[in-house]
Motif scaffolding. Structure first.
Motif, PDB file in Angstrom:
ATOM      1  N   UNK A  10     -61.139   7.229 -25.672  1.00  0.00           N
ATOM      2  CA  UNK A  10     -61.183   5.934 -26.369  1.00  0.00           C
ATOM      3  C   UNK A  10     -60.613   6.033 -27.780  1.00  0.00           C
ATOM      4  N   UNK A  11     -60.926   7.143 -28.449  1.00  0.00           N
ATOM      5  CA  UNK A  11     -60.415   7.350 -29.816  1.00  0.00           C
ATOM      6  C   UNK A  11     -58.900   7.471 -29.775  1.00  0.00           C
ATOM      7  N   UNK A  12     -58.411   8.203 -28.767  1.00  0.00           N
ATOM      8  CA  UNK A  12     -56.954   8.388 -28.662  1.00  0.00           C
ATOM      9  C   UNK A  12     -56.230   7.062 -28.439  1.00  0.00           C
ATOM     10  N   UNK A  13     -56.907   6.131 -27.703  1.00  0.00           N
ATOM     11  CA  UNK A  13     -56.289   4.833 -27.430  1.00  0.00           C
ATOM     12  C   UNK A  13     -56.687   3.785 -28.461  1.00  0.00           C
ATOM     13  N   UNK A  14     -57.274   4.260 -29.593  1.00  0.00           N
ATOM     14  CA  UNK A  14     -57.642   3.374 -30.716  1.00  0.00           C
ATOM     15  C   UNK A  14     -58.618   2.264 -30.310  1.00  0.00           C
TER      16      UNK A  14
END
Lengths: 173, 382
Positions: free
Chosen positions: B11-15
């Motif tokens: 989720x962090x990687x996909x903002x």
């Protein structure tokens, strides 16, 4: 939250009530039941003692099960006429419980397991430390049984007129 | 590391969330997560304590009058019930343990009453009575331990009832194995996709079919082991052991079939997990050292601990939280095993059992508290 608290209380109270109702029923049988004396014999000469209890067969004086009918596995009743003190009770009738005579007030309910009639009274618990002094059911042993509305509760085992524990302590000496 | 960590990282990687939010979620889950293995082990400790009390009473049977025995039992039973009601919180280990002791205590009570009144009869009757008594407390429980015990007891009761009904003494072992098959498959179906799913719903991460299959396999394995153990527990009975292994594998595959709706591309992964679980279970008999002299026992124990420490390290390197938890759990069990090996037959006394139960609960709690420290150390040293 209030509902779950109420449910938790019900979940605790009901099983405790059921448990003590069961104990009350057994106590009622002991207190109000008719006391009978029945002869017993060894159940299995190879394994009479298992754990902390003595297994035996009750000698009703007459064969109660023929081992052939499927109906015998249903509820079977045995009627007794109480006799004098220290004498085994006599069987006056046995058969399918709904066919029980109306004047049969002292009776035991059970089931035929092939040729063996069992009524939940074929076991007596006692401390295992005494097992070494009792490797067979004594010849003149009887059980003292309280019977109430078809249910029986064993009160004691007598060897002659001696309760079992006194008999064992005598043997120990 | 765990599935949650992987998701959060994605989720962090996909903002979708920022790093601060990610850390807040992880901290919250770490604080509120429930470890079911800890509850299960605590359950074993509870059973040991209960058995110890019963054993103490039985050892002094002759000196205690029946009325006093019943009174003490009533005090204990009601006491545990009241303690459960009065304990604050909704789902704490203490509260659930008290409910567990209360519910399982009925079994001890039935045994006590049977001894006082010299009752006898077919085995299924007291089990069926316990099922009735335990039904409401099981529904009130916030964890699944009691539900699983209740379901397993239901199957055992059905097994004994059928055996009694059909007088199937000669078919005993075939009936046991057949019912174990049916029982395990039905459990998986009920837990996952069947009509009992809403009531017997598993915790969220157990919805994954992989763990469902593993649990079904373990349950089946344990039931078959316990019931046919005397026949396969011979050093020369290789055929029996292989049959036992084949039975577990076949039923696990049947369990997979029942869950096929939930399985997509994960079939191969499911089979890998399955065989891993079966292999680990086969290793568990080595938890206790064989009867050899003290130096041999020491070497055996150190070797066993080294193997499982290595498995824990593999878990860290592969990012498998489950494998790490399992390995550290087995190490904790080994310490309990040392106690049983040292005490020997004394553990079968009432006091020995109570001490065992307390030790098991303490080890379970210590394992839960300190495994994270071990995990951090292993991650740091990787």
């Amino acid at each position: 939250m209030k509902n779950s608290s109420t449910f938790a209380k019900i979940a605790i109270i009901i099983p405790v009530f059921l448990m003590f109702a069961w104990v009350a029923q057994l106590s009622l049988i002991t207190a109000l039941g008719t006391q009978l004396q029945l002869k017993i014999t060894g159940y299995d000469p190879r394994n009479l003692l298992s754990g902390h209890y003595l297994r035996y067969q009750v000698d009703y004086g007459t064969p109660l099960c023929t081992g052939g009918s499927a109906a015998e596995r249903e509820q079977q009743c045995v009627c007794f006429s109480p006799t004098k003190t220290n004498e085994p009770a006599q069987v006056t009738w046995h058969g399918y419980c709904p066919n029980k005579p109306k004047d049969c007030t002292v009776y035991l309910q059970g089931q035929c397991d092939y040729r063996t009639f069992t009524a939940g009274i074929e076991r007596y618990y006692f401390p295992e430390i005494w097992a070494q002094y009792l490797n067979n059911v004594p010849k003149n042993a009887t059980i003292l049984l309280n019977v109430f509305q078809g249910r029986g509760v064993v009160e004691n085992i007598l060897v002659g007129t001696q309760p079992l524990m006194e008999y064992i302590k005598t043997k120990q000496e | 590391m765990s599935r949650l960590h992987t998701k959060i990282h994605t989720w962090v990687q996909h903002n979708l969330i920022n790093a601060h939010q990610a850390q807040a979620i992880l901290d919250y889950e770490a604080k509120h997560s429930t470890n079911y293995a800890r509850f299960a082990v605590a359950g074993i400790g509870i059973i040991a304590i209960l058995t110890g009390f019963i054993s103490l009473i039985a050892a002094n049977w002759d000196f205690i009058r029946p009325a006093h025995k019943l009174f003490c039992y009533a005090l204990l039973q009601i006491g545990f019930g009241l303690a459960y009601l009065k304990t604050p919180g909704q789902r704490t280990l203490l509260k659930e343990s008290l409910l567990c002791v209360f519910t399982l205590g009925f079994l001890g009570g039935m045994g006590l009453i049977s001894q006082i009144y010299h009752l006898s009869g077919p085995v299924w009757r007291p089990l069926a009575f316990w099922l009735v008594l335990a039904f409401l407390p099981t529904l009130a429980s916030r964890t699944r331990l009691l539900a699983h015990i209740w379901i397993l007891t239901l199957f055992v009761t059905i097994l004994y009832f059928l055996s009694h009904l059909f007088n199937a003494n000669l078919l005993w072992h075939a009936a046991i194995i057949a019912c174990s098959f049916v029982g395990a498959v039905f459990m998986v179906y009920s837990f996952g996709v069947g009509p009992c799913a809403p009531w017997l719903r598993l915790p969220e991460h157990f919805v994954q079919p992989l763990l469902r299959i593993s649990c079904a396999t373990l349950v089946l394995f344990s039931s078959v082991w316990l019931l046919v153990g005397p026949y396969v527990n011979k050093a020369t009975d290789t055929n029996g052991y292989l049959f036992f292994f084949a039975v577990a594998t076949v039923v696990a595959l049947l369990s997979t079939y029942w869950s096929h709706r939930a399985l997509t591309r994960a079939l191969k992964r499911a089979l890998c997990y399955l065989f891993t679980i079966v292999f680990i279970f086969l290793m568990l008999p080595f938890l206790w050292s064989p009867s050899i002299e003290w130096l041999g026992t020491l070497v055996y124990t150190l070797g066993f601990l080294s193997i499982w420490f290595f498995v824990a390290k593999i878990g860290v390197l592969r990012g498998s939280q489950g494998l790490f938890n399992l390995a550290t759990f087995v190490i904790a069990l080994r310490f309990i095993g040392v106690y049983f090996e040292t005490m020997g037959s004394l553990t079968q006394t009432g006091l020995g059992l109570i001490v065992s139960g307390v030790l098991i609960i303490l080890v379970a709690d210590l394992w839960h508290r300190h495994r994270r420290h071990l995990l951090k150390w292993m991650q740091h040293s990787s």
